[in-house]
Design a protein around this motif. Structure first.
Motif, PDB file in Angstrom:
ATOM      1  N   ASP A  41      37.480  49.245  17.642  1.00 30.32           N
ATOM      2  CA  ASP A  41      36.454  49.359  18.413  1.00 30.32           C
ATOM      3  C   ASP A  41      36.754  48.871  19.716  1.00 30.32           C
ATOM      4  O   ASP A  41      36.452  47.814  19.984  1.00 30.32           O
ATOM      5  CB  ASP A  41      35.372  48.940  17.620  1.00 30.32           C
ATOM      6  CG  ASP A  41      33.822  49.335  18.230  1.00 30.32           C
ATOM      7  OD1 ASP A  41      34.035  50.116  19.214  1.00 30.32           O
ATOM      8  OD2 ASP A  41      33.103  49.414  17.561  1.00 30.32           O
ATOM      9  N   GLU A  42      36.996  49.801  20.728  1.00 30.09           N
ATOM     10  CA  GLU A  42      37.295  49.250  22.056  1.00 30.09           C
ATOM     11  C   GLU A  42      36.267  50.048  22.962  1.00 30.09           C
ATOM     12  O   GLU A  42      35.910  51.113  22.778  1.00 30.09           O
ATOM     13  CB  GLU A  42      38.722  49.604  22.504  1.00 30.09           C
ATOM     14  CG  GLU A  42      39.784  48.586  21.663  1.00 30.09           C
ATOM     15  CD  GLU A  42      39.480  47.000  21.907  1.00 30.09           C
ATOM     16  OE1 GLU A  42      39.478  46.717  23.066  1.00 30.09           O
ATOM     17  OE2 GLU A  42      39.434  46.464  20.830  1.00 30.09           O
ATOM     18  N   GLY A  43      36.071  49.375  24.057  1.00 28.50           N
ATOM     19  CA  GLY A  43      35.176  49.902  25.066  1.00 28.50           C
ATOM     20  C   GLY A  43      33.769  49.367  24.890  1.00 28.50           C
ATOM     21  O   GLY A  43      33.736  48.759  23.899  1.00 28.50           O
ATOM     22  N   GLU A  44      32.885  49.990  25.878  1.00 30.82           N
ATOM     23  CA  GLU A  44      31.422  49.546  25.688  1.00 30.82           C
ATOM     24  C   GLU A  44      30.889  50.215  24.610  1.00 30.82           C
ATOM     25  O   GLU A  44      31.134  51.519  24.197  1.00 30.82           O
ATOM     26  CB  GLU A  44      30.774  49.914  26.942  1.00 30.82           C
ATOM     27  CG  GLU A  44      31.338  48.699  28.003  1.00 30.82           C
ATOM     28  CD  GLU A  44      31.110  47.680  28.171  1.00 30.82           C
ATOM     29  OE1 GLU A  44      30.213  47.262  27.645  1.00 30.82           O
ATOM     30  OE2 GLU A  44      32.258  46.718  28.475  1.00 30.82           O
ATOM     31  N   LYS A  66      48.943  54.440  22.985  1.00 35.05           N
ATOM     32  CA  LYS A  66      49.074  54.881  24.231  1.00 35.05           C
ATOM     33  C   LYS A  66      48.059  55.598  24.808  1.00 35.05           C
ATOM     34  O   LYS A  66      47.923  55.836  25.915  1.00 35.05           O
ATOM     35  CB  LYS A  66      50.486  55.712  24.223  1.00 35.05           C
ATOM     36  CG  LYS A  66      51.681  54.990  23.902  1.00 35.05           C
ATOM     37  CD  LYS A  66      52.932  55.735  24.150  1.00 35.05           C
ATOM     38  CE  LYS A  66      54.324  54.797  23.577  1.00 35.05           C
ATOM     39  NZ  LYS A  66      55.364  55.507  23.509  1.00 35.05           N
ATOM     40  N   MET A  67      47.068  55.961  23.854  1.00 32.28           N
ATOM     41  CA  MET A  67      45.937  56.777  24.395  1.00 32.28           C
ATOM     42  C   MET A  67      44.532  55.888  24.488  1.00 32.28           C
ATOM     43  O   MET A  67      43.802  56.109  25.437  1.00 32.28           O
ATOM     44  CB  MET A  67      45.800  57.835  23.220  1.00 32.28           C
ATOM     45  CG  MET A  67      46.734  58.802  23.106  1.00 32.28           C
ATOM     46  SD  MET A  67      46.611  60.207  21.866  1.00 32.28           S
ATOM     47  CE  MET A  67      45.825  61.270  22.786  1.00 32.28           C
ATOM     48  N   ILE A  68      44.484  54.872  23.453  1.00 28.29           N
ATOM     49  CA  ILE A  68      43.535  54.067  23.842  1.00 28.29           C
ATOM     50  C   ILE A  68      43.181  53.445  24.925  1.00 28.29           C
ATOM     51  O   ILE A  68      41.993  53.570  25.312  1.00 28.29           O
ATOM     52  CB  ILE A  68      43.507  53.022  22.552  1.00 28.29           C
ATOM     53  CG1 ILE A  68      43.565  53.497  21.259  1.00 28.29           C
ATOM     54  CG2 ILE A  68      42.437  52.023  22.851  1.00 28.29           C
ATOM     55  CD1 ILE A  68      43.680  52.596  20.126  1.00 28.29           C
ATOM     56  N   GLY A  75      36.069  54.395  30.986  1.00 31.03           N
ATOM     57  CA  GLY A  75      34.740  53.968  30.684  1.00 31.03           C
ATOM     58  C   GLY A  75      34.130  54.605  29.336  1.00 31.03           C
ATOM     59  O   GLY A  75      32.822  54.564  29.160  1.00 31.03           O
ATOM     60  N   HIS A  76      34.850  54.938  28.475  1.00 26.85           N
ATOM     61  CA  HIS A  76      34.691  55.327  27.171  1.00 26.85           C
ATOM     62  C   HIS A  76      34.855  54.227  26.032  1.00 26.85           C
ATOM     63  O   HIS A  76      35.800  53.627  26.043  1.00 26.85           O
ATOM     64  CB  HIS A  76      35.401  56.779  26.765  1.00 26.85           C
ATOM     65  CG  HIS A  76      35.220  57.779  28.081  1.00 26.85           C
ATOM     66  ND1 HIS A  76      33.957  58.458  28.511  1.00 26.85           N
ATOM     67  CD2 HIS A  76      36.032  58.061  28.611  1.00 26.85           C
ATOM     68  CE1 HIS A  76      34.331  58.851  29.353  1.00 26.85           C
ATOM     69  NE2 HIS A  76      35.461  58.881  29.719  1.00 26.85           N
ATOM     70  N   ARG A  77      33.995  54.693  24.714  1.00 24.26           N
ATOM     71  CA  ARG A  77      34.248  53.846  23.469  1.00 24.26           C
ATOM     72  C   ARG A  77      35.347  54.539  22.597  1.00 24.26           C
ATOM     73  O   ARG A  77      35.359  55.689  22.809  1.00 24.26           O
ATOM     74  CB  ARG A  77      32.954  53.611  22.826  1.00 24.26           C
ATOM     75  CG  ARG A  77      33.055  52.815  21.717  1.00 24.26           C
ATOM     76  CD  ARG A  77      31.806  53.027  20.934  1.00 24.26           C
ATOM     77  NE  ARG A  77      31.860  51.916  19.637  1.00 24.26           N
ATOM     78  CZ  ARG A  77      30.830  51.896  18.651  1.00 24.26           C
ATOM     79  NH1 ARG A  77      29.712  52.866  19.229  1.00 24.26           N
ATOM     80  NH2 ARG A  77      30.715  51.170  17.893  1.00 24.26           N
ATOM     81  N   VAL A  78      36.213  53.623  22.219  1.00 26.29           N
ATOM     82  CA  VAL A  78      37.486  54.446  21.079  1.00 26.29           C
ATOM     83  C   VAL A  78      36.970  53.660  19.847  1.00 26.29           C
ATOM     84  O   VAL A  78      37.117  52.519  19.678  1.00 26.29           O
ATOM     85  CB  VAL A  78      38.689  53.952  21.615  1.00 26.29           C
ATOM     86  CG1 VAL A  78      39.659  54.710  20.567  1.00 26.29           C
ATOM     87  CG2 VAL A  78      38.838  54.647  22.786  1.00 26.29           C
ATOM     88  N   ILE A  79      37.061  54.385  18.855  1.00 31.41           N
ATOM     89  CA  ILE A  79      37.183  54.208  17.554  1.00 31.41           C
ATOM     90  C   ILE A  79      38.265  54.744  16.686  1.00 31.41           C
ATOM     91  O   ILE A  79      38.412  55.987  16.791  1.00 31.41           O
ATOM     92  CB  ILE A  79      35.685  54.696  16.495  1.00 31.41           C
ATOM     93  CG1 ILE A  79      34.429  54.139  17.326  1.00 31.41           C
ATOM     94  CG2 ILE A  79      36.021  54.183  15.148  1.00 31.41           C
ATOM     95  CD1 ILE A  79      34.254  52.685  17.241  1.00 31.41           C
ATOM     96  N   ALA A  80      39.255  54.092  16.337  1.00 31.25           N
ATOM     97  CA  ALA A  80      40.187  54.339  15.488  1.00 31.25           C
ATOM     98  C   ALA A  80      40.542  53.540  14.177  1.00 31.25           C
ATOM     99  O   ALA A  80      40.926  52.597  14.223  1.00 31.25           O
ATOM    100  CB  ALA A  80      41.722  54.034  16.455  1.00 31.25           C
TER     101      ALA A  80
END
Length: 307
Positions: A41-44, A66-68, A75-80
């Motif tokens: 869980d990365e980003g705001e 390489k995409m995260i 400026g986006h949130r990433v859930i992987a």
């Protein structure tokens, strides 16, 4: 029902120079017997857009390394998440636990648990086989699609390359995960990456999901998941109203250009694909370019959002 499971020791993930992300865990997904699912869980947390990155077989969220950063820096949130049986998530021991609905439902419960909205679905391989069936039953949560080397399986067969892969997977004593991905991605994968792809599996006992997944792709009419696939095709061709972006690893013999062009014909409004000529099945190894061009297409790049 109690589910016997294994948990990969954390020290197996101690050397990940290309993946500096702390894992998050949830063990309260309804129907999963307190099994622990891992996710990045990365980003705001309050970012307007969430990129939900779904991996396939036999990889884990490391595939999106390489995409995260591209998504987060814009400026986006990433859930992987790591699917059960893969990555840092718990691994059921019995192969018959691994079913289409078992995994699909776990992703739905995670999305609900995190209350994800304005989702850009990012998917490849099993991430797409499962992920492309989610928006139709989770209305209002998904707004964009970034799709790579996958399909919507609905009981009408598969490519010759898939059958070769399925036969290989059920005939070898053990699938060499790191070597398999390295052979596909060639120069994009180094020794540390091979170690990382092998990290979830201390020995063959941990690979029930790796062994099982090729055999449960819904390629025959009577298989679990076919009805979902048929509904998904209907949804993407007639109901979907979001934006889409497609990238194809052109060296993929299983889910390459021919399969992806068929999928593009199903997804309403899907534009001409980005073709990664040197990319194979694990095209996320060329993910920086894909992520940047997808953001540009969606008008979600940092340069746009800062205006």
């Amino acid at each position: 029902m109690s589910i016997e499971r294994l948990r990969t020791p954390e020290e197996r993930f101690s050397v990940l120079p290309g993946f500096p992300y702390c894992p998050n865990y949830v063990d309260s997904l309804e129907g999963y017997d307190s099994m622990r699912m891992a996710y990045i869980d990365e980003g705001e947390r309050d970012a307007d857009t969430t990129f939900l990155c779904l991996h396939g077989e036999p990889s884990w969220s490391y595939l999106y390394r390489k995409m995260i950063p591209v998504f987060v820096e814009a400026g986006h949130r990433v859930i992987a998440p790591d699917l059960f049986g893969f990555g840092r998530s718990d691994k059921p021991v019995r192969e018959d636990v691994y079913t289409f609905n078992f995994h699909r439902n776990s992703l739905m419960r995670l999305i609900e648990h995190l209350d994800l909205k304005n989702i850009t679905l990012v998917c490849q391989d099993w991430g797409g086989l499962l992920g492309l069936t989610l928006p139709m039953d989770m209305p209002g949560r998904f707004t964009r699609l970034l799709v790579m080397n996958t399909a919507i399986a609905a009981g009408d067969g598969a490519s010759e390359g898939f059958y070769h892969w399925r036969n290989f997977s059920i005939s070898v004593p053990e699938i060499p995960v790191g070597g398999l991905i390295a052979n596909d991605a060639r120069s994009e994968v180094n020794l540390f990456d091979i170690v990382a792809y092998d990290a979830p599996f201390p020995d063959n006992r941990y690979k029930a999901g790796v062994r099982r997944f090729p055999s449960i792709v819904p390629v025959d009419p009577e298989m679990e998941g076919v009805e979902l696939g048929l509904r998904a095709r209907e949804f993407w061709s007639k109901t979907w109203s979001g934006e889409s972006f497609m990238a194809i690893g052109m060296r993929d013999l299983v889910l390459g250009e021919k399969v992806m062009e068929m999928l593009r014909g199903i997804i309403k409004g899907c534009p001409e694909p980005l073709k990664i000529e040197e990319g194979g099945h694990f095209v996320q190894e060329y993910g920086k370019e894909i992520a940047e061009k997808a953001l540009c297409h969606f008008k979600l790049s940092l340069a746009v959002t800062e205006k």
